[in-house]
Design a protein around this motif. Structure first.
Motif, PDB file in Angstrom:
ATOM      1  N   ASP A   4      17.418  72.688  98.547  1.00  0.00           N
ATOM      2  CA  ASP A   4      18.220  72.893  99.760  1.00  0.00           C
ATOM      3  C   ASP A   4      18.530  74.372  99.972  1.00  0.00           C
ATOM      4  OD1 ASP A   4      19.520  72.004 102.044  1.00  0.00           O
ATOM      5  OD2 ASP A   4      21.431  71.731 101.034  1.00  0.00           O
ATOM      6  N   HIS A  21      18.862  77.547 101.960  1.00  0.00           N
ATOM      7  CA  HIS A  21      19.054  77.960 103.356  1.00  0.00           C
ATOM      8  C   HIS A  21      20.166  79.003 103.358  1.00  0.00           C
ATOM      9  CE1 HIS A  21      22.840  75.671 103.829  1.00  0.00           C
ATOM     10  NE2 HIS A  21      22.246  74.755 103.081  1.00  0.00           N
ATOM     11  N   SER A  81      22.761  69.516  96.296  1.00  0.00           N
ATOM     12  CA  SER A  81      22.118  69.510  97.605  1.00  0.00           C
ATOM     13  C   SER A  81      21.469  68.180  97.931  1.00  0.00           C
ATOM     14  CB  SER A  81      21.084  70.631  97.690  1.00  0.00           C
ATOM     15  OG  SER A  81      20.152  70.531  96.628  1.00  0.00           O
ATOM     16  N   ARG A  99      22.178  65.549 101.185  1.00  0.00           N
ATOM     17  CA  ARG A  99      21.142  65.372 102.185  1.00  0.00           C
ATOM     18  C   ARG A  99      20.609  63.950 102.280  1.00  0.00           C
ATOM     19  NH1 ARG A  99      16.777  68.762 100.619  1.00  0.00           N
ATOM     20  NH2 ARG A  99      15.674  67.340 101.967  1.00  0.00           N
ATOM     21  N   ARG A 151      20.676  72.681 108.492  1.00  0.00           N
ATOM     22  CA  ARG A 151      19.960  72.706 107.223  1.00  0.00           C
ATOM     23  C   ARG A 151      18.530  72.188 107.370  1.00  0.00           C
ATOM     24  NH1 ARG A 151      24.898  71.994 103.706  1.00  0.00           N
ATOM     25  NH2 ARG A 151      23.643  71.593 101.852  1.00  0.00           N
TER      26      ARG A 151
END
Length: 222
Positions: free
Chosen positions: A69, A71, A94, A98, A113
């Motif tokens: 993840d 970002h 993460s 998600r 994201r």
């Protein structure tokens, strides 16, 4: 995970609704909180930041940990001149956050994201070191262009990530755009061997040319 470029996890609670994570105090801010819409960062600074992230990802991978993840919101930056320091947050958390991302609406903060998720992860939940490399390259693309990857697309974001190519970034050197194009390839095997190589390619035009020669030789081989 203990490393100068990794935010140390103090507490992780996935049973709570919603789940939450506590990391060490770090006197810095995430890139997503410091960047204004359309704002860019100088190439030299972006490369330095990417190198720090790559170092963290490689350290994690050596322990069998994939971030999944990367970002701007998970990259923390403290700028004190010579003591500039970057930390990567979100390790071990993460993937929990998600779950069910396909149903996220464009108005949801979580939607941002999705711009950075690798195609193979989005399509099949497959996340490897190559997926982290894609997400790092997508982050670099945002920092240099001022726009999240595929933010220009008028259609459905998921389909764009899976099927469309990002345009080159205007004003950036050819080798930078070529490096990003390789790291953002839809197929993981077409990317660089690792994040370190991506960072070196962003800084070294000759390395990009070397990979292009190797690729042509493979295509010409019987």
């Amino acid at each position: 995970l203990v490393h100068q470029n990794i935010g140390k996890i103090v507490l992780l609670n996935v049973q709570n609704k919603p789940p939450f994570l506590v990391i060490e105090f770090f006197e810095g801010r995430s890139l997503s909180s410091t960047l204004q819409p359309g704002e860019t960062i100088a190439l030299s600074r972006v490369i330095d930041t990417a190198k720090s992230v790559a170092t963290a990802l490689n350290e994690a991978a050596s322990h069998g940990v994939i971030h999944g993840d990367i970002h701007p919101g998970n990259i923390l930056d403290r700028d004190r001149g010579a003591s500039h320091l970057v930390k990567v947050a979100g390790f071990g958390f993460s993937r929990v956050l998600r779950q069910g991302h396909e149903g996220v609406a464009a108005s949801d903060p979580e939607y941002e994201r999705l711009h950075y998720i690798a195609p193979e992860d989005l399509a099949a939940g497959v996340c490897t070191k190559a997926s982290d490399q894609y997400s790092l390259a997508a982050t670099v693309y945002r920092l240099l262009s001022g726009k999240a990857p595929f933010a220009h697309c008028s259609g459905e974001l998921r389909e764009a990530i899976l099927n469309e190519q990002l345009p080159p970034i205007e004003g950036q050197p050819d080798h930078v755009n070529a490096s990003l194009a390789r790291a953002l390839a839809k197929e993981p095997e077409h990317r660089f061997p690792d994040c370190d190589t991506l960072c070196r390619a962003l800084d070294d035009p000759s390395l990009v040319a070397e990979f292009e020669v190797q690729e042509k030789e493979k295509e010409a081989a019987p």
